[in-house]
Scaffold this motif. Structure first.
Motif, PDB file in Angstrom:
ATOM      1  N   LYS A 161     -14.677  -4.289  -2.097  1.00 42.69           N
ATOM      2  CA  LYS A 161     -13.945  -5.270  -2.912  1.00 42.69           C
ATOM      3  C   LYS A 161     -13.755  -4.717  -4.309  1.00 42.69           C
ATOM      4  O   LYS A 161     -14.651  -4.102  -4.885  1.00 42.69           O
ATOM      5  CB  LYS A 161     -14.727  -6.587  -2.957  1.00 42.69           C
ATOM      6  N   ASP A 162     -12.557  -4.930  -4.861  1.00 39.67           N
ATOM      7  CA  ASP A 162     -12.232  -4.504  -6.210  1.00 39.67           C
ATOM      8  C   ASP A 162     -11.242  -5.524  -6.765  1.00 39.67           C
ATOM      9  O   ASP A 162     -10.123  -5.645  -6.268  1.00 39.67           O
ATOM     10  CB  ASP A 162     -11.613  -3.103  -6.189  1.00 39.67           C
ATOM     11  N   GLU A 163     -11.634  -6.263  -7.763  1.00 41.54           N
ATOM     12  CA  GLU A 163     -10.795  -7.341  -8.302  1.00 41.54           C
ATOM     13  C   GLU A 163      -9.434  -6.832  -8.781  1.00 41.54           C
ATOM     14  O   GLU A 163      -8.453  -7.571  -8.780  1.00 41.54           O
ATOM     15  CB  GLU A 163     -11.518  -8.041  -9.466  1.00 41.54           C
ATOM     16  N   SER A 164      -9.378  -5.581  -9.193  1.00 38.25           N
ATOM     17  CA  SER A 164      -8.111  -5.040  -9.701  1.00 38.25           C
ATOM     18  C   SER A 164      -7.249  -4.426  -8.604  1.00 38.25           C
ATOM     19  O   SER A 164      -6.134  -3.980  -8.872  1.00 38.25           O
ATOM     20  CB  SER A 164      -8.395  -3.971 -10.766  1.00 38.25           C
ATOM     21  N   SER A 165      -7.763  -4.413  -7.374  1.00 39.64           N
ATOM     22  CA  SER A 165      -7.031  -3.773  -6.275  1.00 39.64           C
ATOM     23  C   SER A 165      -7.166  -4.629  -5.014  1.00 39.64           C
ATOM     24  O   SER A 165      -8.006  -4.371  -4.158  1.00 39.64           O
ATOM     25  CB  SER A 165      -7.595  -2.367  -6.023  1.00 39.64           C
ATOM     26  N   ASN A 167      -1.411  -1.424  -7.322  1.00 40.69           N
ATOM     27  CA  ASN A 167      -2.679  -0.949  -6.770  1.00 40.69           C
ATOM     28  C   ASN A 167      -3.109  -1.719  -5.523  1.00 40.69           C
ATOM     29  O   ASN A 167      -4.286  -1.704  -5.151  1.00 40.69           O
ATOM     30  CB  ASN A 167      -3.780  -1.026  -7.831  1.00 40.69           C
ATOM     31  N   ARG A 196      -6.972  -6.509  -1.395  1.00 40.45           N
ATOM     32  CA  ARG A 196      -6.902  -6.005  -0.017  1.00 40.45           C
ATOM     33  C   ARG A 196      -6.107  -7.004   0.836  1.00 40.45           C
ATOM     34  O   ARG A 196      -6.523  -8.148   0.997  1.00 40.45           O
ATOM     35  CB  ARG A 196      -8.311  -5.846   0.553  1.00 40.45           C
TER      36      ARG A 196
END
Length: 368
Positions: free
Chosen positions: A155-159, A193, A161
């Motif tokens: 998980k990545d808040e700026s990218s 992104n 899914r």
């Protein structure tokens, strides 16, 4: 004890039969499975059924052949999980064995038949008993340590899914591939992104996986319970996977673009007429519009069931650009996504539907 299961399409087979077959094996019973004719068939039902540990597997075959062979089945209990109930009644009458039918909606009482459904909101006749959603049990079968460890998509808040769910029918998937490629590019324009994967079941053939890899759509074969819990958003079409999204608390957009209506089967006389060139498409559009109107304008299963827009919907004259705009807008609202996540899980209900079904069908734990 020998238990016979009748089923048809990919959603019913993987979402309903899988947890029931697992429960029956735990109780020590022999399982005989019959694959019924299905207009939504993926062509891989037999391969999928072979993964469920059944002792006997019949079909799929033509309705006329099936009708004849059903009368020769020797069994102690019959469970129908999808398909026309006339087949279950045929087997029940010839064998003298009671029939239990699970469906998301029952239109009328059937004397001598135990009718089961998922939610109280789906009950429209007194005899139908809500026992919970079998799909929820199926989702939980996906959650194993090995499967969780294999899902490497942090998980990545700026990218964000996003999962694409192209459906189970090959003809729709093939038609949707170029459309999804266009959608991918539209999403990248709006969310540079963004990360995208296309989810397929474990029995999807390698040859088709390679086609999707070549198209750059990052296909993965994984259980929905793992993939959906490890994603931020999904874009799909109407179908059983709509309930999978609900049970995983995954916000998403259910879409049915008008250009794909020609690939959607319509049952009955309307379906026959809809197959006629030139005249057919207009008839099919009218039939499908009538079906949508019957469900208060909703196309996804959770929304139809609870008469509320739990999952976002767009259908009709929609394009990849329109879909991408909607998805990007919803993904930018993190608090809104959290609210949707919580509400989906609240509606999901309790697990254990497979066990309750077996209890109601009077299939105990006695071994053979």
């Amino acid at each position: 004890m020998r238990v016979t299961i009748l089923t048809n399409g990919p959603g019913e087979l993987w979402g309903w039969v899988r947890p029931v077959a697992s429960e029956l094996r735990k109780r020590g019973h022999s399982i005989s499975m019959w694959l019924l004719p299905c207009q939504f068939a993926s062509g891989h039902e037999r391969e999928a059924a072979s993964l469920l540990g059944v002792d006997k597997l019949e079909g799929p075959s033509s309705a006329s052949v099936l009708w004849r062979e059903l009368s020769h089945e020797k069994t102690d209990s019959i469970i129908q999980l999808g398909g026309d109930v006339m087949f279950g009644l045929r087997m029940s009458k010839s064998s003298g064995v009671p029939l239990t039918v699970y469906s998301y909606r029952h239109r009328k009482d059937i004397p001598g038949v135990k009718l089961l459904t998922a939610y109280p909101e789906q009950v429209n006749i007194p005899s139908a008993v809500p026992i919970g959603d079998l799909v929820k049990d199926a989702i939980e079968l996906d959650i194993t340590p090995a499967a969780m460890n294999s899902w490497n998509w942090p998980k990545d808040e700026s990218s964000p899914r996003i999962l694409f769910l192209p459906g189970s029918r090959p003809v729709i998937r093939l038609a949707a591939m170029s459309w999804l490629c266009e959608l991918r590019e539209c999403l990248k324009d709006r969310i540079p992104n963004v990360r995208i994967r296309t989810l397929f079941p474990q029995f999807m053939p390698e040859a088709e996986i390679k086609q999707w890899q070549k198209a750059g759509l990052n296909p993965v074969r994984c259980g929905a319970g793992v993939a959906m819990r490890g994603s931020d958003y999904a874009i799909t079409q109407p179908g059983t996977n709509n309930f999978e999204l609900m049970h995983c608390g995954l916000p998403g957009l259910v879409t049915a673009p008008e250009k794909f209506l020609k690939y959607i089967p319509v049952s009955g006389i309307a379906g026959v007429v809809a197959s006629i060139p030139l005249i057919g498409p207009a008839i099919k559009r009218k039939a499908l519009t009538r079906i949508i109107d019957r469900w208060d304008g909703y196309i996804s299963l959770p929304n139809r069931t609870f008469k509320a827009e739990l999952l976002s919907e767009m259908y009709g004259d929609v394009t990849p650009e329109i879909i991408a705009d909607r998805a990007a807008s919803e993904l930018s609202d993190r608090e809104g996504l959290r609210v949707i996540h919580d509400e989906l899980l609240r509606r999901s209900g309790s697990s254990g539907a497979a066990s309750r079904l077996c209890d109601i069908a009077s299939i105990g734990g006695e071994a053979l």
